[in-house]
Each structure stands twice: as structure tokens, then as C-alpha cells.
Design a protein around this motif. Structure first.
Motif, PDB file in Angstrom:
ATOM      1  N   ASP A 186      -0.844  10.690  -4.042  1.00 40.75           N
ATOM      2  CA  ASP A 186      -1.188   9.499  -3.269  1.00 40.75           C
ATOM      3  C   ASP A 186      -0.059   9.112  -2.318  1.00 40.75           C
ATOM      4  OD1 ASP A 186      -3.579   9.422  -4.533  1.00 40.75           O
ATOM      5  OD2 ASP A 186      -3.362   7.403  -5.361  1.00 40.75           O
ATOM      6  N   GLU A 187       1.174   9.072  -2.871  1.00 40.93           N
ATOM      7  CA  GLU A 187       2.321   8.691  -2.045  1.00 40.93           C
ATOM      8  C   GLU A 187       2.804   9.842  -1.175  1.00 40.93           C
ATOM      9  OE1 GLU A 187       5.282   7.271  -4.737  1.00 40.93           O
ATOM     10  OE2 GLU A 187       4.313   5.339  -5.039  1.00 40.93           O
ATOM     11  N   GLU A 188       2.369  11.058  -1.543  1.00 46.88           N
ATOM     12  CA  GLU A 188       2.753  12.275  -0.830  1.00 46.88           C
ATOM     13  C   GLU A 188       4.272  12.420  -0.741  1.00 46.88           C
ATOM     14  OE1 GLU A 188       0.721  12.409   2.900  1.00 46.88           O
ATOM     15  OE2 GLU A 188      -1.187  12.991   1.970  1.00 46.88           O
ATOM     16  N   GLN A 189       4.915  12.259  -1.899  1.00 44.01           N
ATOM     17  CA  GLN A 189       6.359  12.459  -1.965  1.00 44.01           C
ATOM     18  C   GLN A 189       6.753  12.728  -3.416  1.00 44.01           C
ATOM     19  OE1 GLN A 189       9.065   9.345  -1.281  1.00 44.01           O
ATOM     20  NE2 GLN A 189       7.962   7.806  -2.427  1.00 44.01           N
ATOM     21  N   PRO A 190       7.950  13.310  -3.617  1.00 46.18           N
ATOM     22  CA  PRO A 190       8.420  13.565  -4.980  1.00 46.18           C
ATOM     23  C   PRO A 190       8.636  12.267  -5.741  1.00 46.18           C
ATOM     24  CG  PRO A 190       9.694  14.816  -3.371  1.00 46.18           C
ATOM     25  CD  PRO A 190       8.879  13.831  -2.602  1.00 46.18           C
ATOM     26  N   VAL A 191       8.437  12.329  -7.050  1.00 42.62           N
ATOM     27  CA  VAL A 191       8.705  11.193  -7.928  1.00 42.62           C
ATOM     28  C   VAL A 191       9.504  11.705  -9.122  1.00 42.62           C
ATOM     29  CG1 VAL A 191       6.704   9.834  -7.249  1.00 42.62           C
ATOM     30  CG2 VAL A 191       6.476  11.530  -9.073  1.00 42.62           C
ATOM     31  N   THR A 192      10.110  10.773  -9.864  1.00 44.54           N
ATOM     32  CA  THR A 192      10.864  11.145 -11.065  1.00 44.54           C
ATOM     33  C   THR A 192      10.349  10.354 -12.255  1.00 44.54           C
ATOM     34  OG1 THR A 192      12.575   9.515 -10.573  1.00 44.54           O
ATOM     35  CG2 THR A 192      12.926  11.755  -9.755  1.00 44.54           C
ATOM     36  N   THR A 193      10.971  10.568 -13.380  1.00 45.32           N
ATOM     37  CA  THR A 193      10.496  10.004 -14.641  1.00 45.32           C
ATOM     38  C   THR A 193      10.261   8.504 -14.553  1.00 45.32           C
ATOM     39  OG1 THR A 193      11.727  11.719 -15.805  1.00 45.32           O
ATOM     40  CG2 THR A 193      10.987   9.850 -17.106  1.00 45.32           C
ATOM     41  N   HIS A 194      11.162   7.792 -13.916  1.00 52.72           N
ATOM     42  CA  HIS A 194      11.058   6.336 -13.865  1.00 52.72           C
ATOM     43  C   HIS A 194       9.895   5.850 -13.012  1.00 52.72           C
ATOM     44  CE1 HIS A 194      15.249   4.996 -15.419  1.00 52.72           C
ATOM     45  NE2 HIS A 194      14.679   5.897 -16.184  1.00 52.72           N
ATOM     46  N   ASP A 195       9.299   6.754 -12.217  1.00 49.22           N
ATOM     47  CA  ASP A 195       8.177   6.379 -11.362  1.00 49.22           C
ATOM     48  C   ASP A 195       6.834   6.599 -12.057  1.00 49.22           C
ATOM     49  OD1 ASP A 195       9.925   5.939  -9.088  1.00 49.22           O
ATOM     50  OD2 ASP A 195      10.093   8.109  -8.973  1.00 49.22           O
ATOM     51  N   LEU A 196       6.851   7.071 -13.295  1.00 52.81           N
ATOM     52  CA  LEU A 196       5.619   7.525 -13.925  1.00 52.81           C
ATOM     53  C   LEU A 196       4.991   6.470 -14.819  1.00 52.81           C
ATOM     54  CD1 LEU A 196       6.644  11.161 -14.877  1.00 52.81           C
ATOM     55  CD2 LEU A 196       5.591  10.333 -12.766  1.00 52.81           C
ATOM     56  N   LEU A 197       3.670   6.429 -14.783  1.00 50.19           N
ATOM     57  CA  LEU A 197       2.902   5.573 -15.678  1.00 50.19           C
ATOM     58  C   LEU A 197       2.536   6.336 -16.941  1.00 50.19           C
ATOM     59  CD1 LEU A 197       1.507   2.768 -15.844  1.00 50.19           C
ATOM     60  CD2 LEU A 197      -0.532   3.848 -14.904  1.00 50.19           C
ATOM     61  N   GLU A 198       2.227   7.615 -16.789  1.00 51.72           N
ATOM     62  CA  GLU A 198       1.908   8.484 -17.920  1.00 51.72           C
ATOM     63  C   GLU A 198       2.595   9.835 -17.716  1.00 51.72           C
ATOM     64  OE1 GLU A 198      -2.280   8.904 -18.495  1.00 51.72           O
ATOM     65  OE2 GLU A 198      -2.687   6.770 -18.200  1.00 51.72           O
ATOM     66  N   GLY A 199       2.898  10.496 -18.831  1.00 50.65           N
ATOM     67  CA  GLY A 199       3.460  11.845 -18.752  1.00 50.65           C
ATOM     68  C   GLY A 199       4.955  11.884 -18.549  1.00 50.65           C
TER      69      GLY A 199
END
Length: 969
Positions: A186-199
Motif C-alpha cells: 500500500d505504502e509502496e516502500q520498505p517497512v521494518t518490524t516496528h511498522d508491522l501490525l501482524e507478523g
């Protein structure tokens, strides 16, 4: 004066704020050591709940303890806003998404008229900082130096991060290249652990793609555009490429969406989702045709290794969003596949609906490819069949199937020997051959690879997260010299609890490159490429150093905070040509506070933030500035279930404090479990803690309003309580040194209450000696309890002595009142009391006389021998038989020796010596006044074998040392 925590606590909050009580500055007092305590700064993408309250209260307790020990303590806090979660929250708010609105209004009570203030990222962050976190922390009484707060979107902080990353780049710790990353679609960019809702725990998995071939016979009516070529590759993902010889069929979801796409010049049949994943993983992808999965159902595809054609069957259990959306079936070695094949054979109507001849499916038989060497279990020719049947599994819905599959996979990996069909690999164990097998067939063109996650991953914005390969900047945590330095940090630091030390080392070993940039978001721009933002976990590694000078940097213009300024600050005058005097002055403050004495953090952060923290300190600072200790904290439950803001399953600190008081909230959070253990917030137990503090307050008020008493009037029982107090001081102090907040608070409060209960029952509380003892005990306990319940402890201590508890020194053991002998003697009185009560309960009698018979002298002689020799019965008997008088008693002595060895086993030498010195009959005689009151009976004490013994029931001979015989009349 009744206990009103809300009123009392508000007065102390105002007092602390007015006086700047916890504002810490460098001191030149020789015996005042600096202590620097930190905790991860919160991410205000939502409100503060009771789990956060515990996170910040645990280090506060340690900070308060060190202040009472005479240290100059710095405990700061700041706000982490880097990244996109706050931006995503704002976007969901603007759209008035129902779930987001429920979290904001129902869980965190955001007023309707405040919602508009939250429609910018920093407006959103500042609302939760001020209205939730800061207010909650202050309500809890956290001893924070608020002058030093900042947020990570601040211009001055960004200059500090810029210095950090320019330095890391100069040190060779950053590189650019293709790297697998978590990518939000959706954001079309890398994310890291702190950005996650699940997983959050998901790991990268490299699937092998087995390149099955499909001889496609021209164009289909079901595809939406274009025509597909005849020769099409149907890649099927597996984590067990060596099982390719055992493939009997394949499965596809007939209702899912699939495509034929040009992938790097070849034509692949994959799910629609897979085509996009392959594009993100650095493949050139162009979709040629679109299909439903039913297009492939009933077709045959060719195994690239064996050349066999295998039938594709329909299956609703296939997840088109996982890997390529087509899976191969190995029923001889996968319990999942074995059961699925049996169910497919049984559902003939379903097969016929796709034009598949059920007889053709009935002919499919498992193909065994390996033999399991197992001395404990016979797996047979078809191990999957054995695994299913031995566990009584009859359907794919059976929850036991998942474990059966994992167990068999593990067994085959470690003990499965490949059959002759594998040629040069035959006879070898799977775990030895898998990688070689995979690489060889990848080189030949039969296999390919694809990255996937070990579980579903969802971004906080709600978008799906997939594996992508991007040309990105990453931190080179795989550098061997950097790993070595990080291991040295671990070796030199205090890891609490100690069993976490290996977790840091393990994380250091497996860490590879870490992508450290994002396409957009709040935070610091990458200094040499302003199109990118440094991601949250990468900008939060050495901010502890920033705390030491944050309040003073406000006087320095942002434009002056360049590379030379921070080089001079952290590396000294020699590091630059013309050092800024302001930087050198700040260097003194940094050097005073650094290194961090203890960082308190969550166990889940060892695998990322905490280990990054060690890596970056190792590279940027000299060894004397490396972290000295890390204390790990567990997770919180609410009424037995995991807390969840999104589900509204939280308790807000403000509501809990309003109901119970801050001290109650703190005390429950601190003594329900050790910091590194998970804890469970339960309302009934919290209410019980409030009642216990209420009783403590009432008893303290009685003492404060009473007489001061007289120390010269203390008696045996007073000395016993004072000795127990010294034990408590020692226990609590040792526990606090190890950050064992539960052990410490339990000992100071609940454990000592047990001693007080006995004392109140045993002593004449109106005596001046008792009054003095109880007031002295109260004063000491208040100082022990001050880190845990600072409002109550400060108030009562000030009422009692004129000084708040936190301003009084931490108690030390008073050796004058330490007495093992007194404690041993009183324990005997307590045991005697318990034994008499037990006899009364069993016999249901109300005695007029209680006779106590103490063991004869010869029995004490046996005990002396045990005390001298130890617990080796043979050696004791050899020594005992040296005495002629004891030799004559034969078996009677032998039985007594065994009893007494059991008595002393596990006791320390000091206790045994105290028992030897004790005059047992005299102890009971001195307690007859108490025993008379306790049982409303005459108490008679005799020594077995003495001339005056009165023994109408012939009980005296039953007495042994420290276990008198008892007769009730």
C-alpha cells in the motif's frame, strides 16, 4: 487520617514538579557516583496502556533505588516518531475508518472536538504524547528529568543522526546494493518490524521453485486478453526440493486469479499475486494473459527432474497469495499431502465437475524416495501414511495433522537417507545433501528461487507486506570485525537475566545486512541522498548519548550542529581542526553520564533494537563508553489474554490510577512478576493490593500517632523482629542490585508482614520496647518501599521523621541486631505453637494443661556430634559410638542419628551452631507467658530424664532435639 491516594499523590506530584526534584546535573561531590538509566522511548501512534506503565515503572524503581544509595541518577525520556505508522494512523483517521475511530474514541477516549487536531502527523503524535504518555508517566510518579525530552523529528536531533550516519559511512558500515526487504504494497516502500501490525516474528524464507513444464494447447476462452504461448513454465514452490522425485500430482485453487507472464524472457503460469512479488524481487515481469485457476485443473505438467507428467487437481486449501499459488504433492513424505490425496480420491463428484476421471486419480500412488533410520519407530515404506495412521488422523481438519507433518519433516531431515533413484546423492542424509542438490539443479535450469515470509505480514497501515529486493542502503552487520566488537560488548556487559546473554550472541551471529532507509516518512533524511529517510530501528541506536546534552543543545543554533561540532563533542578537541568550545563544554556532560549503566527493554527487542544498540556503540565509541548492562522485560496480559489496542483490550493507566491510586498500580505491576517474566493484570488482584496498602497506612498512622517508645526496653521478641528486619534489608538490597523487583517488593512488604503477624501475636505491644521496635521497623520498611510506592512511603516517612523516604539513605544491615541465635530460638517457639495447635485440631480438645518435654542431654550429645561431623551417617555413627553411654543405647541412637541428620541437612554452619548453643528448655520457659495466653492453659516445661519430670502419659521419651514431646490434659 484516612488513606486517600488520589489527594495524597497529587500533592507529591506538584511538589516534585515545583522543586525540580528529578532534574539531574553533573556533580563534583566525590562520593556521589553518576547512574544513567534508560528505557526505549515510546512510539506515540496511539495511547499509553497499562503494559507501557510497567515498562517505564520498572526502570523508575531502579533509578529511585540508586538515588537512595547516594548516586546522582539520570532517568530521561523522549518520543520516537520516525517512520510511517503515525502517518498511516492519520490517513486512517482522515478517512474516518471505523476500526481506527473505535481505537481513538472507544479505547483512548479522544474527544470529538480534538479529532481535527490529530489530522497532521505531529499533531497526532503530540496529542498522545501530552494527553496520554506524559500525563500517564507523571501520574505514575516516574522520576524523569523532563528537561531532556525531545522527539525524533526535531531538527537538532536530525543533525545528531546525520553525524551518526556520516560517521558510520566513513567507517565502512554502510553499503548500497540489492537486498531482500519487507515491502508494504500500500505504502509502496520498505517497512521494518516496528511498522508491522501482524507478523513481527516473520522470517525471510527462500523457496525453491521447481520449474514444471506445461505444453499449453493454444488460447483459452477464460483469459481476458492476449494469447499464451504453448511452452509455459509452471513453477511450484517448496522448502524441500529434494522431494521432487516423489511428486505424484499438483494442486491449484480453481477459483483464484492466475496469469501467464513474461518473466525474464520466459513464460510462467503463476498467481496474480505471485507475478507482482516476482516483479518486486528484481525480475522483469510483463503479464500476457489472465486466467482462473480452473484453466490448469485436469492438465498435466512435466516434472523437470524425472520427466514424468503429473496431473493437476483442484484444491481450495491452496493459498494463491503464498509463493506461486501452485503446489506439488509428495504424499509418501508429507502427511498433509497424503491426507489431501485420500480426500481427493473420495470426492469423485468434485473431480468429475472438472472433467477429471476419478479412476485416474484413484491410480495415483505415493512414491517413496527415502528411508528413515530410526531405532525407536518403524516408519515403513510410506512414512506419511504411518504418521497419519499412527495418530488416528482421518481428515485435513484434524489439528494433529500440522504437528504430524512437522515431526515427519524433522525426522526425515535428520535421518532420511535418499534412495537409489538419486544417483550420486543416493544413501546420503537429507540435511547433508539438500543445499548441494538445490544448487546443482538450479545451475542446470530445473530450479529457481523465490523469497517468501514464514507467516502473513501486515503493515500498520493495513497493507500487505511482501518480500521485495531493492537497491537500498544497508548497515553491514555481517562484517566480521563489527560482529567481533559487538560480541565484546556482550561479554563485558551485565545481562539480566543472565540467560539472555546467549540471545545477544546468537542475534549477532545471524544478523546480515539491514536495510536502513525508507522512501518517505517522519525522521532524518539520509545525509547523502535526501530522497530517503533513515528508518525507525536504525535511528534509535545511540540516542541515549543525545539525552546527556539534549537540554543544553537548545542554546546552540541548528546550523552550528555540523559534523565537526559532534566530532568535537564525542571525540574531543583533537578530532577537528578548530573545536567549538560549546561542543567541548557539552563533552564534559556527556562524559560525566556515559556509559549507560542499565537499559531496560523488552525481550522481543533483543533480535533487533537492542543488538543494533550494541553494534553502533561498539563502532562509534571507545570501550569505556560501551553499555554496561541491559535488563530484559516480559510481556503483559490482561485477564489472561494478550493486550490489544486495536481490539480495545487494554487498561488505561489514568483510569486505573483514578480507581486504585498510582502506588497500587505500581505495586501490582512490580510484584506480580520479575521484570523479565510475563505478568497478568487482573482487577481482583489489583483491588486486593489496594486493600493491603490501606491496612498498611492505617497501622502506620497508629504508630505515628503513638509513643516513640524506648530502645533500652527491647526484649527477646523485639530483637527477633529486628533481626528479621536485617534479613529483609539484605534480601531487598541484593534483589535490587539484580533488578529483581518482585523479589524485593515481596520481601519488603509481604514477606515481612508474615514476621509482623507473628510479632503482634507474640509480643506485648504496649511495652515501650515494642513501641520503639515497631516505629524503627516502619521507618526502615518505608525506605525499602520508597522506590515501589513513593507517594505513600514519602508521606508516611515524612510524618514519622520529618524527611521524605526518598531523601533518606537506603537502609544498611545493622549488625548489632543481627542474631541467628535469636531467630533460631524464636523459630522453636513458633514450631512448638504450631505443633500444639495441630494436636488440638486433631484431638478436638480444649486443654487445661500443656506439658512440653525437652529432649534428654544424651540426645543433645548426639546432635553435637552431627553438628561436628556433618551429614555422613556412617561417620556420625563412628564418632557417636566412641561414647560408651551412647553405645549402650544401640538402635535408639541409630534412629536418632538419622533423624538429626535430616534436621541439619541443607542448613548453613551458622544456623547449626546457633542450634547447638540454644538452651531449648530455657527458650520454652521464657515463652510460657505467651503460650499461656495463646492456649488459655497452664504450660509446664520439663526435661526428659530430670528428677522433677511429670509424665503421666509417658510422652517424654518421644522428645528429640528441637522437636519436644507434647501432652495435653
Amino acid at each position: 487520617m484516612d488513606y486517600n491516594p488520589q489527594e495524597l499523590e497529587q500533592r507529591w506530584r506538584e511538589r516534585w514538579a515545583e522543586t525540580g526534584r528529578y532534574e539531574a546535573d553533573p556533580s563534583d561531590v566525590a562520593d556521589e557516583d553518576p547512574t544513567f538509566v534508560t528505557v526505549p522511548y515510546p512510539y506515540p501512534s496511539g495511547g499509553m496502556h497499562i503494559g507501557h506503565a510497567r515498562t517505564y515503572t520498572v526502570p523508575d524503581v531502579y533509578a529511585r533505588y540508586r538515588r537512595q544509595q547516594g548516586d546522582n541518577v539520570l532517568f530521561p525520556i523522549a518520543w520516537h516518531v520516525t517512520g510511517t505508522p503515525i502517518i498511516g494512523a492519520v490517513e486512517r483517521l482522515k478517512k474516518r475508518e471505523p476500526k481506527q475511530m473505535s481505537v481513538l474514541q472507544d479505547t483512548y477516549n479522544v474527544p470529538e472536538d480534538s479529532l481535527s487536531d490529530l489530522e497532521t502527523p505531529m499533531g497526532f503524535a503530540n496529542y498522545f504524547i501530552e494527553e496520554h504518555y506524559k500525563q500517564g508517566m507523571q501520574s505514575l510518579g516516574l522520576s524523569v528529568d523532563w528537561r531532556r525530552e525531545f522527539n525524533t523529528n526535531d531538527d537538532r536531533y536530525s543533525q545528531f543522526i546525520t553525524w551518526q550516519y556520516e560517521t558510520l559511512r566513513d567507517h565502512g558500515r554502510l553499503e548500497k546494493g540489492l537486498h531482500p526487504v519487507k515491502f508494504c504494497t500500500d505504502e509502496e516502500q520498505p517497512v521494518t518490524t516496528h511498522d508491522l501490525l501482524e507478523g513481527e516474528e516473520a522470517e525471510f524464507q527462500e523457496y525453491t521453485l521447481v520449474r514444471f513444464g506445461w505444453d499449453h494447447e493454444g488460447e483459452s476462452d477464460t483469459h481476458s486478453r492476449g494469447s499464451s504461448p504453448r511452452e509455459v513454465i509452471v513453477p511450484m514452490a517448496t522448502l524441500r526440493p529434494e522431494t521432487v522425485y516423489g511428486v505424484t500430482n499438483a494442486y491449484i485453487d480453481p477459483e483464484a486469479s492466475y496469469v501467464v507472464a513474461d518473466v525474464d524472457g520466459e513464460h510462467w503460469f503463476v498467481s496474480t499475486e505471485a507475478a507482482e512479488k516476482l516483479r518486486l524481487q528484481a525480475h522483469e515481469v510483463e503479464v500476457l494473459s489472465e486466467y482462473e485457476g480452473s484453466e490448469l485443473v485436469g492438465q498435466r505438467v512435466t516434472n523437470p527432474i524425472t520427466g514424468d507428467d503429473v496431473l493437476v487437481l483442484p484444491a481450495d486449501f491452496v493459498d494463491a497469495d503464498n509463493a506461486t499459488g501452485v503446489v506439488m504433492s509428495v504424499p509418501a513424505h508429507s502427511p498433509d499431502d497424503y491426507v489431501a490425496l485420500q480426500e481427493a480420491k473420495a470426492d469423485t463428484d468434485y473431480l468429475e465437475s472438472f472433467g477429471i476421471d476419478p479412476a485416474e486419480v484413484a491410480d495415483i500412488q505415493p512414491i517413496p524416495i527415502l528411508d528413515i533410520e530410526d531405532d525407536d519407530e518403524d516408519w515403513g515404506e510410506i512414512p506419511a501414511k504411518h504418521a497419519v495412521e499412527s495418530r488416528g488422523i482421518e481428515s485435513s481438519d484434524d489439528p494433529a495433522l500440522e504437528k504430524a507433518t512437522k515431526d515427519l519433516y524433522n525426522k526425515e531431515f535428520h535421518a532420511g537417507h535418499l534412495k537409489e533413484m538419486y544417483g550420486e546423492y543416493a544413501g546420503r542424509v537429507v540435511n547433508e545433501v539438500r543445499d548441494e542438490f538445490k544448487h546443482d539443479y538450479a545451475d542446470s535450469g530445473a530450479f529457481d528461487v523465490m523469497q517468501e515470509f514464514s507467516e502473513e505480514v501486515v503493515c500498520r497501515c493495513g497493507g500487505d507486506v511482501v518480500v521485495a529486493e531493492q537497491d537500498t542502503w544497508f548497515l553491514t552487520y555481517n562484517d566480521e570485525d563489527w560482529k567481533r566488537m559487538a560480541h565484546e560488548v556482550v561479554e563485558g556487559m551485565d545481562a539480566i537475566p543472565d540467560n539472555t546473554r546467549g540471545e545477544y550472541d546468537h542475534t549477532i551471529d545471524w544478523l546480515n545486512e539491514w536495510p536502513c532507509i525508507r522512501n518517505y516518512g517522519l525522521g532524518t533524511r539520509l545525509p547523502w541522498d535526501k530522497d530517503f529517510v533513515i528508518e525507525p530501528l536504525s535511528d534509535s541506536t545511540v540516542y541515549m548519548a543525545y539525552y546527556t546534552i539534549a537540554h543544553r543543545l537548545q542554546d546552540v543554533p541548528v546550523e552550528d550542529l555540523d559534523r565537526d561540532f559532534f566530532d568535537a563533542l564525542f571525540y574531543g578537541e583533537e578530532a577537528v581542526e578548530d573545536a567549538d568550545e560549546r561542543a567541548l563544554a557539552l563533552r564534559e556532560e556527556w562524559q560525566y553520564w556515559y556509559p549507560v549503566d542499565y537499559r531496560f527493554s523488552g525481550n522481543d527487542l533483543i533480535s533487533n533494537h537492542l543488538t543494533f544498540y550494541l553494534f553502533h556503540h561498539a563502532d562509534l565509541f571507545d570501550e569505556e563508553m560501551w553499555p554496561e548492562g541491559v535488563v530484559i522485560m516480559g510481556m503483559g496480559l490482561l485477564e489472561g489474554e494478550k493486550m490489544s489496542s486495536s481490539k480495545g483490550h487494554v487498561v488505561l493507566p489514568g483510569e486505573a490510577i483514578e480507581k486504585y491510586g498510582a502506588d497500587t498500580v505500581r505495586f501490582f505491576l512490580l510484584n506480580s512478576a520479575e521484570p523479565w517474566q510475563d505478568y497478568d493484570w487482573r482487577a481482583d488482584q489489583v483491588g486486593s493490593v489496594r486493600n493491603q496498602l490501606d491496612r498498611f497506612w492505617s497501622r502506620a498512622q497508629d504508630l505515628i500517632e503513638g509513643d516513640e517508645g524506648d530502645e533500652d526496653d527491647v526484649t527477646h521478641i523485639d530483637r527477633w523482629l529486628l533481626s528479621k528486619l536485617q534479613d529483609t534489608v539484605a534480601t531487598v538490597t541484593e534483589a535490587m542490585e539484580n533488578s529483581e523487583t518482585r523479589t524485593a517488593s515481596q520481601a519488603a512488604f509481604y514477606g515481612f508482614e508474615e514476621s509482623l503477624r507473628w510479632y503482634r501475636r507474640r509480643a506485648d505491644l504496649d511495652r515501650p520496647g515494642a513501641q520503639w521496635t515497631l516505629r524503627h521497623v516502619l521507618e526502615t520498611r518505608l525506605r525499602l518501599l520508597a522506590p515501589f510506592v513513593p507517594f505513600l512511603a514519602n508521606e508516611l516517612h515524612e510524618q514519622l521523621t520529618g524527611t521524605p523516604a526518598e531523601d533518606a539513605p537506603w537502609p544498611e544491615v545493622d549488625h548489632e541486631y543481627e542474631s541467628t541465635v535469636v531467630e533460631v530460638e524464636e523459630r522453636q517457639v513458633e514450631r512448638l505453637t504450631e505443633d500444639i495447635h495441630d494436636i488440638i485440631d486433631v484431638t478436638d480438645t480444649d486443654p487445661e494443661t500443656v506439658r512440653v518435654y525437652v529432649a534428654a542431654d544424651w540426645k543433645n550429645l548426639v546432635f553435637d556430634t552431627v553438628a561436628d561431623v556433618g551429614t555422613d551417617i556412617g561417620q556420625v555413627m563412628g564418632q557417636v559410638m566412641q561414647h560408651e553411654s551412647l553405645r549402650e543405647r544401640g538402635n535408639e541412637v541409630n534412629d536418632l542419628v538419622q533423624d538429626l541428620v535430616d534436621v541439619v541437612r541443607g542448613l548453613d554452619d551458622e544456623t547449626v551452631e546457633a542450634m547447638r548453643e540454644m538452651e531449648e528448655a530455657e527458650v520454652y520457659e521464657n515463652a510460657t507467658g505467651f503460650l499461656t495466653r495463646e492456649f488459655d492453659a497452664d504450660i509446664e516445661v520439663y526435661v526428659e530424664g530430670s528428677e522433677d519430670v511429670h509424665d503421666p502419659a509417658d510422652r517424654a521419651s518421644k522428645a528429640t532435639p528441637f522437636r519436644p514431646a507434647i501432652h495435653l490434659e
